[in-house]
Design a protein around this motif. Sequence first.
Motif, PDB file in Angstrom:
ATOM      1  N   ASP A 255       0.709  -1.183   0.201  1.00  0.00           N
ATOM      2  CA  ASP A 255       0.014  -0.475   0.138  1.00  0.00           C
ATOM      3  C   ASP A 255       0.774   1.193   0.188  1.00  0.00           C
ATOM      4  O   ASP A 255      -0.089   2.259  -0.425  1.00  0.00           O
ATOM      5  CB  ASP A 255      -0.653  -0.157   1.589  1.00  0.00           C
ATOM      6  CG  ASP A 255      -2.068  -1.330   1.368  1.00  0.00           C
ATOM      7  OD1 ASP A 255      -2.509  -1.748  -0.076  1.00  0.00           O
ATOM      8  OD2 ASP A 255      -2.638  -1.662   2.180  1.00  0.00           O
ATOM      9  N   GLY A 256       2.071   1.189   0.555  1.00  0.00           N
ATOM     10  CA  GLY A 256       2.572   2.440   0.164  1.00  0.00           C
ATOM     11  C   GLY A 256       2.949   2.854   2.018  1.00  0.00           C
ATOM     12  O   GLY A 256       2.296   2.964   2.726  1.00  0.00           O
ATOM     13  N   GLY A 257       3.817   3.788   2.186  1.00  0.00           N
ATOM     14  CA  GLY A 257       3.615   4.452   3.590  1.00  0.00           C
ATOM     15  C   GLY A 257       5.198   4.348   3.515  1.00  0.00           C
ATOM     16  O   GLY A 257       6.721   4.576   3.151  1.00  0.00           O
ATOM     17  N   TRP A 258       5.413   4.314   5.123  1.00  0.00           N
ATOM     18  CA  TRP A 258       6.890   4.404   5.780  1.00  0.00           C
ATOM     19  C   TRP A 258       6.641   3.077   7.566  1.00  0.00           C
ATOM     20  O   TRP A 258       5.762   3.329   8.343  1.00  0.00           O
ATOM     21  CB  TRP A 258       6.927   5.701   6.174  1.00  0.00           C
ATOM     22  CG  TRP A 258       6.022   6.403   7.386  1.00  0.00           C
ATOM     23  CD1 TRP A 258       5.300   7.258   7.131  1.00  0.00           C
ATOM     24  CD2 TRP A 258       6.156   6.417   8.852  1.00  0.00           C
ATOM     25  NE1 TRP A 258       5.035   7.949   8.403  1.00  0.00           N
ATOM     26  CE2 TRP A 258       5.147   7.414   9.600  1.00  0.00           C
ATOM     27  CE3 TRP A 258       8.217   5.970   9.786  1.00  0.00           C
ATOM     28  CZ2 TRP A 258       5.585   7.644  11.020  1.00  0.00           C
ATOM     29  CZ3 TRP A 258       7.451   6.471  10.769  1.00  0.00           C
ATOM     30  CH2 TRP A 258       6.280   6.848  11.108  1.00  0.00           C
ATOM     31  N   ALA A 268      18.704  -0.502  12.652  1.00  0.00           N
ATOM     32  CA  ALA A 268      17.377  -0.005  12.285  1.00  0.00           C
ATOM     33  C   ALA A 268      17.653   1.699  10.723  1.00  0.00           C
ATOM     34  O   ALA A 268      18.216   2.251  11.978  1.00  0.00           O
ATOM     35  CB  ALA A 268      16.555   0.771  13.646  1.00  0.00           C
ATOM     36  N   TYR A 269      16.447   1.028  10.459  1.00  0.00           N
ATOM     37  CA  TYR A 269      16.228   2.412   9.524  1.00  0.00           C
ATOM     38  C   TYR A 269      14.802   2.974   9.001  1.00  0.00           C
ATOM     39  O   TYR A 269      14.049   1.734   9.333  1.00  0.00           O
ATOM     40  CB  TYR A 269      16.497   1.800   7.744  1.00  0.00           C
ATOM     41  CG  TYR A 269      18.098   1.404   7.743  1.00  0.00           C
ATOM     42  CD1 TYR A 269      18.988   2.465   7.048  1.00  0.00           C
ATOM     43  CD2 TYR A 269      18.652   0.444   8.305  1.00  0.00           C
ATOM     44  CE1 TYR A 269      20.307   1.880   7.276  1.00  0.00           C
ATOM     45  CE2 TYR A 269      19.961   0.118   7.643  1.00  0.00           C
ATOM     46  CZ  TYR A 269      21.037   1.018   7.131  1.00  0.00           C
ATOM     47  OH  TYR A 269      22.043   0.790   6.825  1.00  0.00           O
ATOM     48  N   LEU A 270      15.001   4.422   8.803  1.00  0.00           N
ATOM     49  CA  LEU A 270      13.467   4.464   8.589  1.00  0.00           C
ATOM     50  C   LEU A 270      13.163   4.492   7.166  1.00  0.00           C
ATOM     51  O   LEU A 270      13.652   4.556   6.293  1.00  0.00           O
ATOM     52  CB  LEU A 270      13.654   6.161   8.978  1.00  0.00           C
ATOM     53  CG  LEU A 270      12.303   6.880   8.832  1.00  0.00           C
ATOM     54  CD1 LEU A 270      10.923   6.217   9.745  1.00  0.00           C
ATOM     55  CD2 LEU A 270      11.863   8.491   9.431  1.00  0.00           C
ATOM     56  N   THR A 271      11.905   3.340   6.830  1.00  0.00           N
ATOM     57  CA  THR A 271      12.151   3.723   5.319  1.00  0.00           C
ATOM     58  C   THR A 271      10.628   3.823   4.790  1.00  0.00           C
ATOM     59  O   THR A 271      10.141   4.118   5.395  1.00  0.00           O
ATOM     60  CB  THR A 271      11.980   1.599   5.796  1.00  0.00           C
ATOM     61  OG1 THR A 271      12.630   1.052   6.174  1.00  0.00           O
ATOM     62  CG2 THR A 271      11.893   0.988   4.118  1.00  0.00           C
ATOM     63  N   GLY A 272      11.146   4.415   3.903  1.00  0.00           N
ATOM     64  CA  GLY A 272       9.822   4.925   3.042  1.00  0.00           C
ATOM     65  C   GLY A 272       9.453   4.076   2.056  1.00  0.00           C
ATOM     66  O   GLY A 272      10.994   3.351   0.778  1.00  0.00           O
ATOM     67  N   VAL A 273       8.123   3.675   1.414  1.00  0.00           N
ATOM     68  CA  VAL A 273       8.100   2.757   0.823  1.00  0.00           C
ATOM     69  C   VAL A 273       6.563   3.262  -0.540  1.00  0.00           C
ATOM     70  O   VAL A 273       5.264   3.789   0.266  1.00  0.00           O
ATOM     71  CB  VAL A 273       7.626   1.168   1.284  1.00  0.00           C
ATOM     72  CG1 VAL A 273       7.052   0.297   0.743  1.00  0.00           C
ATOM     73  CG2 VAL A 273       8.369   0.906   2.276  1.00  0.00           C
ATOM     74  N   ALA A 274       7.313   2.542  -1.203  1.00  0.00           N
ATOM     75  CA  ALA A 274       6.043   3.220  -3.034  1.00  0.00           C
ATOM     76  C   ALA A 274       6.254   2.474  -3.584  1.00  0.00           C
ATOM     77  O   ALA A 274       7.319   2.354  -4.430  1.00  0.00           O
ATOM     78  CB  ALA A 274       5.766   4.334  -2.915  1.00  0.00           C
TER      79      ALA A 274
END
Length: 617
Positions: A255-258, A268-274
Amino acid sequence: MSSLPTAPPSDARRSVAFSLRTRVGLLVCLFAGVAVTGLGAAAGRLAEQDVDARVGEGLATLARVLAEKTQARLSARLEQVRVLAELERQGLLPERLEARRAVLEELRRVAPDFAWVGFIDASGVVRYSTGGMLVGAQVSERPAFREGRRGVYVGDAHEAVRLAPLLKSSEGPLRLLDLAVPVHAADGTFRGVMAAHLTWDWGRALKRALMDEEGQELEVRLLRRDGALLSEPPTGVEAFRQTVLPAGLERQVRDGGWTVATWEDGQAYLTGVAPLRATDATPVLSWTVLVLQPAGTAFQPAVAARVRLTGLGLLAGLLLALTGWALAGRLTRPLADIAEVAERLRAGQYDLRLPHGERPDEIGALSASLQALLHALKAREAELRQALVVREDFLTVAAHELRTPLTALSLQLSSMGRQASSAGVSGLLATSLQRATQQVRRLGRLSEAVLDISRIESGQLALEREPLEVGAFTRELLEGVRGVSPGADLRLEGGAVATGFFNRRELKQLLTHLVLNAIKYGGGKPVTVCVEAAAQEVLISVRDEGIGIQPEDLERVFGRYERASSTRHYGGFGLGLYIAQAAARAHGGCIRVESEPGRGSCFTVALPLHAPKDGSR
């Protein structure tokens, strides 16, 4: 004249740690500090969460931008292939194959991410292509032809196979992306496929542009539809690297998001997904764009915001605490003033006026009440002092008046006793004379005790000292006690030679009371008196083996009219140890006691051998 009993030491001048201001101030400071600091920490945490959400949304937006750019570029390249296919269908391309190849070369020059463009006829043979590569080759089994003849085809990225020896990649193994558009004649007859291979260089360039633009330690990862990473591999690695998605990332991939995810390197990584979205012109590629940033770097603004708000909370708490301390001091200052006056009153300064009596609040009421109480106490003290004067005068006169008749009566009884003994009188008369003599002696001792008490309480126990050798004096005193108590077992030990300046009468009173006390409570067992000389003092101990004293009574036995045992069994006035202690203090010494119930007691008198310099006390 006897003085009134002094009050116990006041607590008005206790350490500041126990003052009302300290306790109130600390409570206010503690409440203000905890409340404001807690609010600051809570606000900081909320701000941190808000900033975290903004940072996460920002990273998700970057991933969407990259996905949209990727999809737009893919759509543009596919549209160019469509144009070529339409030109081929309408016969608008030059007839000569070399001329058609020149058109393809121009397209590649304008769009260098095309690694190869060519036309495959209906039999699966390459008719013309850029650079003449694979012309005449049979490629009917390749996905570009097999899938392209069915419709518009966008293939997933893969390692180059037949083109790998013909094309050179500047950055590692050659990776290609297939594009294919079918070509049909006007009557619908299948004529072939216009195919193209895109190099992965355009994907790399897109990622670098994003990272150079942001400059925030970003890492871009692309996932194929099968989950393999499209990131460029280390030199010499041919295959795409398969990856294991962190737990909880599946929904974002769909669905996308973070989210914050821990990847295979353990960080640990902040991961943005699209995910890439299909358009009307371009079929879905099922790729996913991942933008990663180390959590420590990504959330640094949030942590800084929380630290700032928490620091502001601490500062506000400190300011409130200081304000509370100042207010506590202002509120408790009147009470401190009243306590200071009360302390001076306790010291005997009665001509004072309590402060703050004119205030209309509770402090004024308290001050007025204490002022009225002070007047009542002054009047009561005057009455008590007068009563004490009358009592002391009466006791002094009574004691003096009793001594004369008691002395005469004692002499008469002694004379009668001698006459009765000479006449051989015995029986009831002799016993009565003996008992009468004992009672007269008891009254004489009581009279002497009353006079001693009067002198002690009036402060008139002045001493006239003379040189005395304590060892010989003690031996002489014990002989006198044996005459009064013929059945007593008295023993003298350590008759050290110790000469000092003492009042003979008071020293005799002191030791006599201790020895008679030991005989009374010794249960008929030996009483041991020991004289020891020290450097500057003499120690005289009187030890018995009798009933002993309970631990809680050790201090009480030196009080006036105090007894450690029942008068029903032992009698007495409760004045002996009181008078003995007063005599010891008048000489500048003291009496210590050690005792254990059932195992006797030991009273030790410590007296300085030298009189004070004024010679009187």
